[in-house]
Design an enzyme around this catalytic site. Structure first.
Site, PDB file in Angstrom:
ATOM      1  N   ASP B 311       0.850  -1.182   0.000  1.00 38.33           N
ATOM      2  CA  ASP B 311       0.000   0.000   0.000  1.00 38.33           C
ATOM      3  C   ASP B 311       0.882   1.226   0.000  1.00 38.33           C
ATOM      4  O   ASP B 311       1.918   1.256   0.645  1.00 38.33           O
ATOM      5  CB  ASP B 311      -0.875   0.007   1.250  1.00 38.33           C
ATOM      6  CG  ASP B 311      -2.135  -0.792   1.035  1.00 38.33           C
ATOM      7  OD1 ASP B 311      -2.631  -0.773  -0.113  1.00 38.33           O
ATOM      8  OD2 ASP B 311      -2.603  -1.430   1.984  1.00 38.33           O
ATOM      9  N   ASP B 348      -0.529  21.126  18.048  1.00 43.43           N
ATOM     10  CA  ASP B 348      -0.851  19.904  17.315  1.00 43.43           C
ATOM     11  C   ASP B 348       0.433  19.074  17.142  1.00 43.43           C
ATOM     12  O   ASP B 348       1.343  19.468  16.427  1.00 43.43           O
ATOM     13  CB  ASP B 348      -1.448  20.289  15.953  1.00 43.43           C
ATOM     14  CG  ASP B 348      -1.856  19.077  15.156  1.00 43.43           C
ATOM     15  OD1 ASP B 348      -1.634  17.947  15.640  1.00 43.43           O
ATOM     16  OD2 ASP B 348      -2.393  19.264  14.054  1.00 43.43           O
ATOM     17  N   GLU B 352       1.638  16.204  10.594  1.00 45.57           N
ATOM     18  CA  GLU B 352       1.068  17.200   9.692  1.00 45.57           C
ATOM     19  C   GLU B 352       1.111  18.575  10.361  1.00 45.57           C
ATOM     20  O   GLU B 352       1.528  19.558   9.757  1.00 45.57           O
ATOM     21  CB  GLU B 352      -0.389  16.864   9.340  1.00 45.57           C
ATOM     22  CG  GLU B 352      -0.566  15.725   8.365  1.00 45.57           C
ATOM     23  CD  GLU B 352      -0.765  14.398   9.057  1.00 45.57           C
ATOM     24  OE1 GLU B 352      -0.438  14.300  10.262  1.00 45.57           O
ATOM     25  OE2 GLU B 352      -1.223  13.450   8.395  1.00 45.57           O
ATOM     26  N   THR B 382     -10.639  15.158  16.817  1.00 47.30           N
ATOM     27  CA  THR B 382     -11.395  13.961  17.186  1.00 47.30           C
ATOM     28  C   THR B 382     -11.986  13.354  15.925  1.00 47.30           C
ATOM     29  O   THR B 382     -12.104  14.022  14.893  1.00 47.30           O
ATOM     30  CB  THR B 382     -12.556  14.277  18.141  1.00 47.30           C
ATOM     31  OG1 THR B 382     -13.486  15.092  17.426  1.00 47.30           O
ATOM     32  CG2 THR B 382     -12.095  14.978  19.404  1.00 47.30           C
ATOM     33  N   THR B 385     -15.236  15.426  15.079  1.00 45.09           N
ATOM     34  CA  THR B 385     -15.153  16.788  14.500  1.00 45.09           C
ATOM     35  C   THR B 385     -14.263  16.830  13.276  1.00 45.09           C
ATOM     36  O   THR B 385     -14.458  17.643  12.390  1.00 45.09           O
ATOM     37  CB  THR B 385     -14.604  17.775  15.531  1.00 45.09           C
ATOM     38  OG1 THR B 385     -13.291  17.332  15.917  1.00 45.09           O
ATOM     39  CG2 THR B 385     -15.497  17.850  16.768  1.00 45.09           C
ATOM     40  N   MET B 387     -11.405  18.015  12.988  1.00 48.44           N
ATOM     41  CA  MET B 387     -10.597  19.237  12.890  1.00 48.44           C
ATOM     42  C   MET B 387     -10.011  19.553  14.253  1.00 48.44           C
ATOM     43  O   MET B 387     -10.406  18.988  15.275  1.00 48.44           O
ATOM     44  CB  MET B 387     -11.434  20.403  12.381  1.00 48.44           C
ATOM     45  CG  MET B 387     -12.671  20.694  13.199  1.00 48.44           C
ATOM     46  SD  MET B 387     -13.651  21.963  12.385  1.00 48.44           S
ATOM     47  CE  MET B 387     -14.978  22.123  13.538  1.00 48.44           C
ATOM     48  N   SER B 388      -9.015  20.429  14.230  1.00 48.17           N
ATOM     49  CA  SER B 388      -8.389  20.830  15.487  1.00 48.17           C
ATOM     50  C   SER B 388      -8.075  22.314  15.409  1.00 48.17           C
ATOM     51  O   SER B 388      -8.259  22.943  14.359  1.00 48.17           O
ATOM     52  CB  SER B 388      -7.112  20.017  15.713  1.00 48.17           C
ATOM     53  OG  SER B 388      -6.176  20.310  14.692  1.00 48.17           O
ATOM     54  N   ASP B 539      -5.346  -3.918   6.209  1.00 48.48           N
ATOM     55  CA  ASP B 539      -5.987  -3.802   7.508  1.00 48.48           C
ATOM     56  C   ASP B 539      -7.504  -3.795   7.429  1.00 48.48           C
ATOM     57  O   ASP B 539      -8.167  -4.241   8.336  1.00 48.48           O
ATOM     58  CB  ASP B 539      -5.471  -2.557   8.240  1.00 48.48           C
ATOM     59  CG  ASP B 539      -5.520  -1.302   7.375  1.00 48.48           C
ATOM     60  OD1 ASP B 539      -6.106  -1.368   6.272  1.00 48.48           O
ATOM     61  OD2 ASP B 539      -4.982  -0.274   7.804  1.00 48.48           O
ATOM     62  N   ASP B 543      -9.984  -5.531   2.636  1.00 46.95           N
ATOM     63  CA  ASP B 543      -8.733  -6.184   2.270  1.00 46.95           C
ATOM     64  C   ASP B 543      -8.799  -7.690   2.491  1.00 46.95           C
ATOM     65  O   ASP B 543      -7.943  -8.432   2.005  1.00 46.95           O
ATOM     66  CB  ASP B 543      -7.571  -5.650   3.117  1.00 46.95           C
ATOM     67  CG  ASP B 543      -7.103  -4.285   2.649  1.00 46.95           C
ATOM     68  OD1 ASP B 543      -7.270  -4.000   1.446  1.00 46.95           O
ATOM     69  OD2 ASP B 543      -6.588  -3.513   3.476  1.00 46.95           O
TER      70      ASP B 543
END
Lengths: 567, 703
Positions: B311, B348, B352, B382, B385, B387-388, B539, B543
């Site tokens: 992958d 964060d 990323e 989370t 959501t 987003m952070s 996973d 698959d």
């Protein structure tokens, strides 16, 4: 050793190698069922034979059917020879009025000829009628040879096919082999031998008056036709008791040379058939190289031993090597070479008495046979025997590259290893086992011509030759006794068929497998590394088994001889 | 690295570790039981002849025979040969046993909260009474009673019991991380779990059996090798039992004990003794690598693999993308966007997030700011959501998936609707800025990147371009695989253009773009039809068919129960790159077997030269010439050979456990090297060894 001697040896090798490609190509065409230049003449005969036999040539057989067909075919062959020998007195073509052959000798000879051994407990000219020689022996010479080749081709198909249940049709393979390969070559070959001075007649033995005025009976007969297939089919059973040492069975130096070539021709070319069928001729050359290394080593040792003679001979003022038991016409080189070829190739024809070789010179033919006659070997049998060792070598060493071992695209797994081991196991069982029995049995010991290690070697050689389906005799040993007739017959039978059945099972299991394309992770099986590996495995697994026996036979004899002790 | 921690017990120390060696010595004697020995034909034969000669010796002891001291020594070394073989196996098993002990501790009796009936009332039952299909509630602090599938809820779970990794992982219903393992502990929140494994067959149970070696089945190659060894043994039976008759002909006689000595030295005892230890050690290497193979067959197949399906995400590229560009919407400067994006990412800790901070600093000169000074609170990411960001006073910055941010700015809260197990975001009505953000994000997607939208105080600022980063060194790994003869195929959901770009950068041999599970399955079948063996890892539930079809399917431990059932290996670290190491371990296993077999067979040459002259010297003194090692006396020669034969087993145990090193140099070079070391070495070493032992035996006056 002389330069001219070595030139002879190398010329011989060159011609054999030169024949490999053309003969290999032709045989590949024949066994793939393709048209050849012989088809216009032979195809009609072939179709008629199938019609008579009720054979559907398009229908292929599972390995088991193939093997059963082969075994049934041999039951027929056995009955024909046994019947002819027992009844020859009542049958035509018997100018010398030979009587019925004893049951145990008939049994031994029948087994001997169906197994491509051609052990001679009989003396051809003093025992057999022309009909027995032609319809019994010559006929089986063709068919046992064709069988060996067919089986080898079936095994090759196992390697070259992918996910198939069948490995060919036994009847078709034997028919095509006999018609397209053996018969045409033998016809030309017979004419050549007649030209060289070999008799080919149905007339009676010739009465001659010698210069001293004595009467002498000169045995003749349909010799040339039998000798041609005897050599080409690595049968080796002579028309005469003295085999290829007899002037009528091997008249000239040229006939001797051509006979030697014909022993190796088909066996060597089969490696090329293998290469072509698995799609890479180099695979075939690699196998031939393994055979070549072992062959030339054997030739070198025997030639050296015979050319040097012994200290005993030297002390008697006899220089120029050991000429005892050799034809003056052929000399040391041609006799040594012939001895190594005939034992390497499961032929068993002899142009000199191996019994009279020096201890070491005579040990090489013995080793050649003990390794399983895989150095070119009997037609077909040599190749499948060699492939068994290749499978073992690949399995042992192939793991060392970190993959399940593969050979020409086929995974070598439990079943293949099992079959290879089964096939190889029976050989030492027969010759070591029977030798062990014979050397402690007073009646069997009585057959030995010599005492001590030399007598031991005679017995060991006899059982080795029989098990390996070679048929050459060390001479010296009186083999035509009840004990030897039966035990040698059992060795021949087991040595042939107990090897064939596992080989065919292996062919069937290989054919059913998928072919794996080679990659950088695949063990290369065409280079010198592979050749060295297989030679090593053959010498260690094949050879070491016999080391104790050899130590008590030729090795100790040689050491004793150096100390002037003779046996 | 977790695997490193677990690998602390190296092979060399295993041979010296009294915790392993002492029980192993005891086990060596226990294993003398013929019912256990018969599994190993070669050593069984040695045991039988050792017992036979012992009986003969005892008889001679009573009746009074010759050479009793010599006979006694031979017999002693025959028994040592058997014991050493058993010891090798016991040492190999020992390490697994220790690991199994610690696993067993996690399998303590626990209570389970069984949910019954349609009203789902909760009842406390014993964990062992659970059946497949039962539904249990697991809350913070509880142990998960058995293997199962999360059907409701999200929770953080401590899986240290099986992975050794103490950082908790998230297990949630619906997605690809729904499998939970019995014996692991829920740290926060609650989940409802449907039990999928009966007691005694749970993951931990299987793992215990595996590392203990209790259920070890012989692998295909091992079976084939055993046949070869048995065959060789039979051949040497023929070679030795015929000798007395030959000797009798020559007017001599050979004692049974000498014959037995020759026989035992000739049969392949070295590989016979170490064969099972090699197999156990191979499995053990995988376990220490945190990979569980469900069968030895799978480990062997790994060595044979021709094609690797990998992958893209997580294997070839860093699973975490990195920020490479900022794309503001109209009316917003890049600087402004960078400032907001950096604020949102300050706390964060994801790669990323950190990559955004780095980009802001390097390209826009925005220095790091302290959260405390800003008096900001971090709003973590989370699954709900998606987003952070941070809230500091009136300031509120968010970054996240484009859809999530768009719905956040339009309605303040994301609107989701549950339907079965899948959660779908409702498409909000788009503003003009929203449409612009969508356009930019589409462009980024097409180029193979991932868009991350940024909003401040409910206003869209722009999009961060996150790009796939090909892992460092992966190109070299693929080149190495190519030299091994293994073809790599990258599987990705990306469009073909993006896929091609990454494939070229990573140096894979081929790629499958926009791959659906069906495509994967078809690719595997096509490769297999060509006779190739395929390995893959996966996973997700989708698959599972491909994992089952592949010859080697490595399921990620974080994956679904379906995937874990389908694969024949489970990677506890869930690191897809490990597939490459798994292949190497497979190869190592096969190589070790081959090398020791070759060594064992090659040893015979020297042994013949030691024993044959010694045996026949009494009646053929000429054979002294064959005593090329000039061994002191016939008795000393025979004794030295048998001692060498026994000691070489002990000497090779470390190699059997550690395995022969694999080098990706192509089969030809590998064979040349190994033939030289183990083939030629196998011929030479015993000549030296036997001579050395002979000198010692003569010096000590043992024979």
């Amino acid at each position: 050793m002389t330069l001219i001697g070595w030139i002879q040896i190398l010329l011989y090798c060159a011609i054999v190698v030169a024949l490999v490609k053309p003969l290999g190509w032709y045989m590949t065409c024949v066994f793939n069922g393709e048209r050849t230049f012989m088809s216009p003449i032979l195809r009609p005969v072939e179709t008629v034979l199938y019609r008579i036999g009720g054979v559907d040539e398009k229908r292929e057989q599972h390995w088991l059917t193939y093997t059963v067909a082969m075994l049934l075919f041999h039951v027929g062959g056995f009955l024909i020879i046994y019947g002819l020998m027992r009844l020859q007195a009542l049958l035509p073509f018997n100018p010398a009025e030979q009587g019925a052959v004893a049951p145990d000798l008939s049994f031994n000879t029948a087994i001997s000829f169906i197994t491509n051994t051609n052990w001679q407990n009989y003396g051809g000219e003093s025992t057999l009628s022309y009909l027995t020689q032609m319809a019994g022996l010559t006929h089986q010479n063709f068919l046992s040879a064709a069988t060996g080749i067919a089986l080898a081709v079936a095994l090759i198909r196992g390697f070259s096919r992918s996910s198939m249940r069948t490995i060919g049709n036994f009847w078709v393979d034997v028919t095509r082999c006999t018609l397209y390969v053996l018969l045409p070559i033998c016809i030309v070959y017979t004419l050549f031998l007649v030209w060289q001075g070999m008799p080919q007649t149905l007339g009676a033995y010739v009465e001659a008056t010698t210069l001293e005025g004595a009467k002498q009976t000169i045995a003749v007969g349909p010799v040339a036709s039998q000798v041609a297939i005897k050599m080409l089919g690595t049968n080796g059973g002579g028309f005469f008791n003295a085999n290829a040492a007899h002037p009528f069975e091997n008249p000239t130096a040229l006939s001797n040379f051509v006979q030697m070539i014909s022993i190796f021709a088909i066996g060597a070319a089969l490696t090329n058939v293998f290469g072509r069928m698995v799609g890479n001729e180099r695979q075939g050359w690699a196998i031939l190289a393994v055979m070549g290394v072992l062959f030339l080593s054997g030739v070198a040792v025997t030639y050296w031993a015979e050319a040097n003679g012994t200290s005993t001979l030297a002390s008697l003022g006899l220089t120029g090597g050991n000429m005892e038991g050799k034809e003056v016409r052929f000399g040391i080189v041609a006799s040594s070479l012939f001895a190594v070829i005939t034992t390497a190739a499961s032929c068993g024809a002899v142009n000199a008495m191996h019994d009279s070789f020096t201890a070491i010179g005579g040990m090489i033919p013995l080793i050649n046979m003990q390794l399983g006659e895989i150095i070119v070997g009997g037609v077909g049998a040599g190749l499948y025997g060699m492939l068994l060792f290749v499978v073992l070598a690949i399995f042992v060493a192939g793991l060392m590259v970190g993959r399940t071992p593969e050979y020409v695209g086929k995974k070598i797994e439990a079943r293949e290893v099992k079959m290879a081991m089964l096939a190889i196991l029976v050989l030492p069982l027969m010759y070591l086992g029977w030798t062990a029995v014979a050397v402690v049995l007073p009646s069997a010991v009585a057959s030995m011509a010599n005492a001590g290690p030399h007598g031991f070697t005679e017995v060991l050689y006899a059982f080795t030759s029989a098990t390996g389906n070679n048929g050459s005799a060390f001479a010296g040993l009186t083999g035509n006794t009840f004990f030897y007739n039966l035990t040698l017959a059992s060795s021949m039978f087991v040595g042939r068929f107990f090897m064939i059945v596992p080989v065919m099972a292996m062919a069937g299991s290989l054919a059913a497998k998928k072919s794996i394309p080679p990659s950088a992770g695949t063990l290369p099986t065409t280079g010198s590394l592979f050749v060295g590996l297989v030679v090593g495995v053959i010498l260690i697994i094949g050879g070491l088994t016999f080391f104790p026996a050899l130590a008590l036979g030729p090795i100790v004899e040689h050491l004793a001889m150096n100390a002037n002790a003779l046996f | 690295m977790e695997t490193m921690k677990l690998q602390k017990k190296t092979t060399a120390s295993a041979m010296l570790d009294p915790k392993i060696v002492v029980p192993a010595i005891r086990a060596a004697f226990v294993k003398l039981d013929p019912r256990l020995m018969i599994k190993n034909p070669v050593m069984f034969v040695v045991e039988v002849v050792a017992a036979l000669t012992t009986v003969i010796f005892l008889r001679n002891l009573v009746t009074g025979g010759e050479n009793l001291a010599f006979t006694f020594q031979i017999i002693l070394w025959l028994w040592f040969t058997v014991l050493f073989a058993n010891f090798a196996e016991a040492v190999a098993e020992g390490r697994g046993k220790a690991q199994a002990e610690s696993l067993k501790k996690t399998r303590t009796e626990s209570k389970a909260k069984l949910l019954e009936g349609s009203d789902r009332t909760c009842r406390l039952v014993s964990g062992t009474s659970l059946k497949v299909g039962d539904i249990v509630l697991v809350e913070a602090g509880d142990n998960i009673p058995s293997d199962g599938e999360v059907i409701e809820g999200v929770a953080s779970v401590n899986e240290a019991a099986i992975t050794g990794e103490s950082a908790p992982v998230i297990r949630e219903s619906g997605g690809d991380r729904s499998a939970v393992t019995g014996g692991t502990q829920v740290l926060s929140d609650w989940i409802r779990v449907r039990i999928t494994a009966a007691q005694g067959s749970t993951f931990i149970d299987r793992m215990i059996k595996l590392v203990e070696g209790a259920e070890r089945q012989k692998t295909p190659n091992e079976i084939a090798l055993n046949i070869l060894l048995a065959g060789l043994t039979i051949i040497f039976v023929f070679a030795t039992v015929t000798i007395p008759s030959y000797a009798a002909y020559a007017g001599g006689s050979i004692s049974v004990v000498v014959l037995v000595a020759l026989f035992v030295t000739l049969i392949p005892t070295t590989i016979g003794a170490l064969l099972s230890a090699i197999g156990i050690a191979g499995m053990d290497r995988l376990v220490r690598f945190n990979v569980l193979a469900m069968s030895g067959r799978a480990v062997e197949a790994a060595g044979d693999v021709d094609t690797l399906l990998l992958d893209k995400t997580g294997t070839i590229t860093l699973g975490n993308r990195q920020a490479t560009a900022l794309r503001p919407v109209r009316g917003v400067t890049e600087q402004e966007l960078a400032d907001a994006a950096q604020l949102a990412s300050l706390a964060d800790e994801t790669p990323e997030g950190r990559s955004i901070v780095v980009l802001a600093k390097e390209k826009y000169g925005i220095r790091g700011r302290d959260m405390k000074e800003l008096n900001a609170t971090f709003i973590p990411f989370t699954a709900q959501t998606r987003m952070s960001g941070i809230d500091a006073g009136s300031l509120s910055v968010r970054k996240g998936a484009v859809d999530a941010i768009l719905s956040y700015v339009s309605g303040g809260v994301s609107q989701t609707v549950a339907s079965g197990n899948t959660v779908r975001a409702l498409q909000p009505v788009l503003s003009e800025l929203g449409r612009e953000v969508r356009t930019i994000s589409d462009e980024i997607s097409k180029a193979g990147g991932t868009p991350l939208a940024v909003a401040r105080d409910g206003k869209l600022l722009g999009v961060v371009h996150l790009k796939d980063i090909v892992k460092g060194g992966i190109r070299e790994r693929f080149a190495e695989l190519r030299r091994m003869g293994i073809r790599t195929i990258m599987i990705t959901g990306d469009n073909p253009m993006t896929a091609a770009a990454i494939a070229a950068e990573a140096g894979v041999d081929d790629f499958l773009a926009q791959a659906t599970p069906e495509d994967k399955l078809k690719l595997i079948r096509d490769e297999q039809a060509k006779g190739k063996l395929v390995a893959m890892c996966g996973d997700g539930t989708n698959d599972a068919p491909a994992l089952a079809q592949a010859d080697v399917g490595v399921a990620m431990n974080t994956g679904t129960q379906a995937a874990r059932e389908a694969g024949n290996m489970v990677d506890l670290d869930s690191n897809p790159t490990k597939l490459i190491e798994v292949v190497e371990i497979g190869k190592q296993l096969l190589m070790t077997r081959g090398a020791l077999t070759t060594f064992s067979i090659a040893n015979d040459v020297a042994k013949y030269f030691a024993i044959i002259p010694a045996m026949f010297l009494a009646f053929y003194p000429q054979l002294e010439v064959l005593n090329v090692m000039h061994l002191a006396s016939p008795q000393s020669a025979i004794l030295s050979a048998i001692i060498f034969n026994a000691l070489i087993i002990i000497a090779l145990i470390p190699l059997a456990l550690k395995g022969v090193a694999y080098r990706a140099v192509g089969a030809g070079a590998l064979l040349r090297r190994n033939l030289l070391v183990y083939g030629l070495g196998g011929i030479i070493v015993p000549f030296i060894g036997i001579k050395a032992i002979d000198i010692a035996v003569a010096a000590l006056g043992l024979a």
